[in-house]
Every structure is written in C-alpha cells, then in structure tokens.
Design a protein around this motif. Structure first.
Motif, PDB file in Angstrom:
ATOM      1  N   LEU A   1       5.157  18.532 -13.560  1.00 10.45           N
ATOM      2  CA  LEU A   1       4.230  17.928 -12.619  1.00 10.45           C
ATOM      3  C   LEU A   1       4.945  16.865 -11.793  1.00 10.45           C
ATOM      4  O   LEU A   1       5.870  16.203 -12.273  1.00 10.45           O
ATOM      5  N   THR A   2       4.478  16.705 -10.570  1.00 13.75           N
ATOM      6  CA  THR A   2       5.032  15.711  -9.656  1.00 13.75           C
ATOM      7  C   THR A   2       3.895  14.909  -9.039  1.00 13.75           C
ATOM      8  O   THR A   2       2.851  15.477  -8.695  1.00 13.75           O
ATOM      9  N   CYS A   3       4.105  13.626  -8.902  1.00 13.81           N
ATOM     10  CA  CYS A   3       3.138  12.755  -8.231  1.00 13.81           C
ATOM     11  C   CYS A   3       3.882  11.893  -7.232  1.00 13.81           C
ATOM     12  O   CYS A   3       4.761  11.124  -7.609  1.00 13.81           O
ATOM     13  N   LYS A   4       3.507  12.035  -5.979  1.00 15.45           N
ATOM     14  CA  LYS A   4       4.150  11.251  -4.928  1.00 15.45           C
ATOM     15  C   LYS A   4       3.175  10.230  -4.375  1.00 15.45           C
ATOM     16  O   LYS A   4       2.037  10.566  -4.043  1.00 15.45           O
ATOM     17  N   ALA A   5       3.630   9.005  -4.272  1.00 15.14           N
ATOM     18  CA  ALA A   5       2.810   7.916  -3.757  1.00 15.14           C
ATOM     19  C   ALA A   5       3.139   7.632  -2.303  1.00 15.14           C
ATOM     20  O   ALA A   5       4.287   7.750  -1.883  1.00 15.14           O
ATOM     21  N   SER A   6       2.116   7.261  -1.565  1.00 19.09           N
ATOM     22  CA  SER A   6       2.308   6.788  -0.197  1.00 19.09           C
ATOM     23  C   SER A   6       1.494   5.524  -0.017  1.00 19.09           C
ATOM     24  O   SER A   6       0.535   5.278  -0.760  1.00 19.09           O
ATOM     25  N   GLY A   7       1.907   4.713   0.948  1.00 17.45           N
ATOM     26  CA  GLY A   7       1.195   3.474   1.202  1.00 17.45           C
ATOM     27  C   GLY A   7       1.486   2.384   0.196  1.00 17.45           C
ATOM     28  O   GLY A   7       0.829   1.349   0.185  1.00 17.45           O
ATOM     29  N   MET A   8       2.492   2.607  -0.662  1.00 14.59           N
ATOM     30  CA  MET A   8       2.844   1.628  -1.687  1.00 14.59           C
ATOM     31  C   MET A   8       3.877   0.679  -1.107  1.00 14.59           C
ATOM     32  O   MET A   8       4.976   1.098  -0.779  1.00 14.59           O
ATOM     33  N   THR A   9       3.540  -0.596  -0.991  1.00 17.18           N
ATOM     34  CA  THR A   9       4.423  -1.553  -0.335  1.00 17.18           C
ATOM     35  C   THR A   9       5.318  -2.287  -1.320  1.00 17.18           C
ATOM     36  O   THR A   9       6.312  -2.880  -0.914  1.00 17.18           O
ATOM     37  N   GLY A  10       4.984  -2.268  -2.574  1.00 15.66           N
ATOM     38  CA  GLY A  10       5.804  -2.930  -3.572  1.00 15.66           C
ATOM     39  C   GLY A  10       5.840  -2.122  -4.845  1.00 15.66           C
ATOM     40  O   GLY A  10       5.418  -0.968  -4.880  1.00 15.66           O
TER      41      GLY A  10
ATOM     42  N   ARG B   1      -1.660   7.981 -11.935  1.00 15.70           N
ATOM     43  CA  ARG B   1      -2.269   6.688 -11.678  1.00 15.70           C
ATOM     44  C   ARG B   1      -1.214   5.657 -11.348  1.00 15.70           C
ATOM     45  O   ARG B   1      -0.166   5.594 -12.007  1.00 15.70           O
ATOM     46  N   ALA B   2      -1.499   4.869 -10.316  1.00 12.36           N
ATOM     47  CA  ALA B   2      -0.716   3.673 -10.029  1.00 12.36           C
ATOM     48  C   ALA B   2      -1.398   2.545 -10.777  1.00 12.36           C
ATOM     49  O   ALA B   2      -2.540   2.186 -10.474  1.00 12.36           O
ATOM     50  N   GLU B   3      -0.711   2.009 -11.771  1.00  3.01           N
ATOM     51  CA  GLU B   3      -1.367   1.151 -12.756  1.00  3.01           C
ATOM     52  C   GLU B   3      -1.876  -0.165 -12.173  1.00  3.01           C
ATOM     53  O   GLU B   3      -2.996  -0.580 -12.471  1.00  3.01           O
ATOM     54  N   TRP B   4      -1.073  -0.848 -11.402  1.00  6.51           N
ATOM     55  CA  TRP B   4      -1.481  -2.173 -10.936  1.00  6.51           C
ATOM     56  C   TRP B   4      -2.564  -2.100  -9.868  1.00  6.51           C
ATOM     57  O   TRP B   4      -3.460  -2.945  -9.845  1.00  6.51           O
ATOM     58  N   SER B   5      -2.480  -1.121  -8.977  1.00  9.47           N
ATOM     59  CA  SER B   5      -3.510  -0.963  -7.957  1.00  9.47           C
ATOM     60  C   SER B   5      -4.692  -0.148  -8.463  1.00  9.47           C
ATOM     61  O   SER B   5      -5.685   0.021  -7.741  1.00  9.47           O
ATOM     62  N   ARG B   6      -4.577   0.368  -9.688  1.00  7.91           N
ATOM     63  CA  ARG B   6      -5.652   1.145 -10.316  1.00  7.91           C
ATOM     64  C   ARG B   6      -6.098   2.296  -9.424  1.00  7.91           C
ATOM     65  O   ARG B   6      -7.295   2.571  -9.273  1.00  7.91           O
ATOM     66  N   THR B   7      -5.127   2.963  -8.839  1.00 12.55           N
ATOM     67  CA  THR B   7      -5.389   4.086  -7.945  1.00 12.55           C
ATOM     68  C   THR B   7      -5.146   5.403  -8.678  1.00 12.55           C
ATOM     69  O   THR B   7      -4.145   5.548  -9.378  1.00 12.55           O
TER      70      THR B   7
END
Length: 112
Positions: free
Chosen positions: A20-29, A95-101
């Motif tokens: 599986l692959t998960c790509k994030a966008s809009g992540m500034t940090g 899931r992006a843990e800190w942004s809870r996304t």
C-alpha cells in the motif's frame, strides 16, 4: 489543508503480499503518518505508525508480517503486507497523526 491518497489495495490470495502507498499533499511541515484498518462490523484499529522521533509502532497482528516505511521527501508512507490471511480483509486508511487527517481508504480483500 492536508490531503491523503491511498493506493495499492486489491484482491489477493492467502499467503500473498500486497503493498500500500499513501501520498500526502498540502503538508507544510513534519506530520508523522500511519496506517489503520477497519473490517466490517469492527472498530478502526491501528496497523502501524510512525512517531515524531522516527520510531515505529506495530499492532500485535502486524508485527513480523507488515513493514511500514516512508519517503519524507515524497511525503509518502508505505505498508508492505506479507503472508496475508483472510483476517486481514479490511479497508486500510492512512492517517496524518498530528493534523488528524484521514485518507479515503483502500480495500484489501484476502481470499482463502
């Protein structure tokens, strides 16, 4: 706004491997990412995740069979799932843990 897109799910036979692959966008940090899953009629549960210090944590069922990895430059996290069983059938979420996304999820189905 952080967005996550999973890919790589599908139908496999027991004993096979799926990546599986998960790509994030809009992540500034930095925002550590992880994988969760939800089987029909069950609560969503942790599969594996990164922490901010780079450490990884695996659920008991995943330890020794699944491998989480990442490419920070690509804002991408991976999940290699080996020796799959029908009990691993679920929708897998990133899931992006800190942004809870959460991502939209990708279906994994393992046939006997």
């Amino acid at each position: 706004q952080v967005q996550l897109v999973e890919s790589g799910g599908g139908l496999v036979q027991a004993g096979q491997t799926l990546n599986l692959t998960c790509k994030a966008s809009g992540m500034t940090g930095e925002d550590p990412m992880g994988w969760y899953r939800q089987a029909p009629g069950k609560q969503r549960e942790l599969v594996a995740r990164f922490y901010g210090n780079g450490n990884r944590n695996y659920a008991d069922f995943a330890r020794g069979r699944f491998i989480i990895s990442r490419d920070n430059a690509k804002r991408t996290v991976y999940l290699q799932m080996n020796n799959l069983t029908p009990a691993d059938t679920a929708v897998y979420y990133c899931r992006a843990e800190w942004s809870r996304t959460w991502g939209q999820g990708t279906q994994v189905t393992v046939s006997p």
